[in-house]
Design a protein around this motif. Structure first.
Motif, PDB file in Angstrom:
ATOM      1  N   TRP A 271       0.842  -1.201   0.000  1.00 26.12           N
ATOM      2  CA  TRP A 271       0.000   0.000   0.000  1.00 26.12           C
ATOM      3  C   TRP A 271       0.873   1.245   0.000  1.00 26.12           C
ATOM      4  O   TRP A 271       0.585   2.226  -0.700  1.00 26.12           O
ATOM      5  N   SER A 274       2.449   1.801  -3.449  1.00 22.65           N
ATOM      6  CA  SER A 274       1.478   2.330  -4.418  1.00 22.65           C
ATOM      7  C   SER A 274       1.255   3.814  -4.188  1.00 22.65           C
ATOM      8  O   SER A 274       1.094   4.588  -5.147  1.00 22.65           O
ATOM      9  N   ASN A 275       1.275   4.242  -2.932  1.00 23.64           N
ATOM     10  CA  ASN A 275       1.104   5.658  -2.631  1.00 23.64           C
ATOM     11  C   ASN A 275       2.375   6.457  -2.906  1.00 23.64           C
ATOM     12  O   ASN A 275       2.294   7.671  -3.100  1.00 23.64           O
ATOM     13  N   THR A 278       1.592   7.255  -6.477  1.00 20.08           N
ATOM     14  CA  THR A 278       0.435   8.118  -6.720  1.00 20.08           C
ATOM     15  C   THR A 278       0.425   9.398  -5.883  1.00 20.08           C
ATOM     16  O   THR A 278      -0.355  10.305  -6.173  1.00 20.08           O
ATOM     17  N   GLN A 279       1.287   9.478  -4.851  1.00 21.28           N
ATOM     18  CA  GLN A 279       1.294  10.682  -4.023  1.00 21.28           C
ATOM     19  C   GLN A 279       2.673  11.340  -3.935  1.00 21.28           C
ATOM     20  O   GLN A 279       2.803  12.531  -4.182  1.00 21.28           O
ATOM     21  N   VAL A 365      -1.186   8.840   4.516  1.00 17.12           N
ATOM     22  CA  VAL A 365       0.019   9.532   4.067  1.00 17.12           C
ATOM     23  C   VAL A 365      -0.031  10.949   4.622  1.00 17.12           C
ATOM     24  O   VAL A 365      -0.666  11.837   4.043  1.00 17.12           O
TER      25      VAL A 365
END
Length: 489
Positions: A271, A274-275, A278-279, A365
């Motif tokens: 997780w 993946s962030n 994407t972040q 996050v």
């Protein structure tokens, strides 16, 4: 050739470079990842360093809107550090924990700040925090000399420490969150092999201060080990000892069963990764404001992003990833002179630190967790976009300290204006993009900028303390509060 000689022979790599076997690993690390920073320390350099810190701190302090960073206080700086410094003696204050770890340097700075008039205390704390940002940026500038050479490239990876275009809703010239910028500075401090006595003294001291104020430097352990393999000097050993000593002090809370931190938190690394895509990458490339804001409120709880157009948001997210991929392709295509050891190391620790900050935490996050990974991503990009040597082939991954680097502008100029422009174009485009993003996110709005001026708080305390029987005045704002003794106003 004997068997031993064969065993020690370097293994050929793609592009003609060679990676030595274990017996040659220290020398390879010294020449590629841990080259010494040469040069004498002159008064001119000392003055330039001081000016860098002053200018960087001023630029950082100017970011805060509302009453300004020098006339306001917030979060842990107010509710924990200032509150404790006003009501506790120094030693109990310094040895108090917050969420399972010590924050010795922020508490020490606050203890000094309260020795001055109470109206000055938040300003002193903010100024010290901003100077800390600039100090870690200066470490990056100095330590990057053997890798980047050009002052402009070194400034490109140093300046963002003072004007990072993200995380400012949780980290804005405060002592509590300087630890996240410190992770970036410590990365460079571990790469730095100073040859001057002041540098050899300062490096362990800075490391000790950072590890006594945060437990997160534990994730720099692979870099500490690599440094010791490459360099057995007294400075390297002192830095490693201070790193281990500071963290041992932090872990003593856990070992003695005294930690107030929850131990049952866990977030899946998948997780987190993946962030990161994407972040972290999009916010580093395009800034927090363009990506819909922080995604959390003042308590750290998740809130919806402000996204007026989902298609544009998706384009920014994947466009940022495409930019990073394009940088890698440009470097692999030898259009630049990438310093691969630095680029790979910085990118690897960008990911590792992001995972380490969240893996034993809530599945959120927090904006402050993106600061160090973003700064390291900038380093990786600049290392891959290092301009080619216009006087010859500069595509080698690492160069000895005596060899001019591929980004030396003098060699580029020797071949003419147009070749120099072509060589510098990729990194110049990135620098322009980063400058625009920093400018777009420069002036920040957060719960600090929305707080009342500290001078007004002190004035209210002065009036309240005129009443008979009043011994202190309580200033409350959101979740933090400070009880100001009447004896201090």
């Amino acid at each position: 050739m004997t068997w031993q000689t064969k065993a020690d022979a370097p293994v050929p790599l793609a592009g003609g470079r060679r990676l030595p076997r274990l017996s040659g690993l220290p020398g390879w690390l010294r020449s590629t990842l841990f080259p010494p920073v040469s040069g004498r320390l002159s008064w001119r350099k000392v003055l330039a360093g001081l000016l860098f810190i002053v200018a960087g701190a001023a630029v950082s302090l100017a970011r805060t809107t509302g009453p300004g960073a020098l006339n306001s206080t917030w979060i842990e700086d107010a509710g924990i550090f200032l509150q404790a410094a006003l009501h506790e003696s120094v030693l109990p204050d310094l040895t108090s924990q917050v969420n399972g770890y010590f924050l010795v340097v922020p508490r020490a700075v606050t203890s000094v700040a309260v020795l001055f008039p109470i109206a000055w205390a938040p300003g002193i704390m903010s100024a010290c925090a901003a100077a800390g940002y600039a100090m870690y940026g200066l470490i990056a500038y100095i330590a990057s000399g053997p890798y980047l050479r050009s002052p402009w490239l070194r400034l490109l990876i140093a300046a963002p420490a003072c004007v990072i275009p993200l995380g400012y809703t949780q980290a804005n010239n405060d002592l509590a969150t300087i630890q996240f910028t410190a992770l970036y500075g410590l990365f460079w401090l571990l790469l730095w092999r100073p040859t001057t006595r002041p540098g050899q003294v300062c490096a362990p001291v800075i490391m000790l201060g950072a590890t006594l104020s945060s437990i997160l430097p534990v994730f720099l352990a692979p870099l500490v080990a690599a440094r010791l393999i490459a360099d057995r000097s007294k400075t390297a050993i002192a830095v490693a000892v201070c790193w281990a000593g500071g963290l041992a002090t932090q872990w003593s809370l856990q070992l003695r069963g005294m930690s107030d931190r929850s131990n049952d938190l866990y977030t899946s690394p998948l997780w987190i990764l993946s962030n990161y895509v994407t972040q972290t990458i999009p916010r580093a490339i395009f800034g927090e404001r363009a990506l819909g804001g922080p995604g959390t409120d003042y308590t750290g709880a998740p809130v919806p992003l402000s996204i007026p157009n989902m298609a544009v948001h998706a384009a920014l997210v994947w466009g940022a990833c495409a930019i990073v991929v394009a940088v890698i392709v440009i470097a692999l295509g030898r259009l630049t002179a990438p310093h691969w050891p630095l680029a790979v190391t910085a990118l690897g620790f960008s990911v590792l630190l992001f995972v380490g900050e969240i893996v034993d935490n809530y599945q959120i996050v927090q904006p402050r967790y993106v600061i160090a990974p973003a700064l390291l991503l900038y380093t990786a990009i600049v290392a891959m976009l290092r301009p080619r040597n216009m006087a010859g082939d500069a595509s080698r991954a690492g160069e000895p300290d005596e060899v001019p680097s591929g980004d030396a502008p003098a060699t580029a100029a020797a071949r003419g204006f147009l070749p120099a422009v072509a060589a510098w174009a990729p990194v110049a485009v990135f620098a322009l993009l980063l400058a625009v993003v920093v400018g777009f996110n420069y002036r920040v709005v957060n719960t600090r900028s929305e707080s009342p001026p500290w001078t007004a708080v002190v004035a209210a305390a002065t009036n309240a303390c005129k009443e008979p029987g009043v011994s202190d005045y309580e200033y409350s704002r959101l979740w933090w509060h400070v009880q100001i003794p009447c004896s201090r106003v």
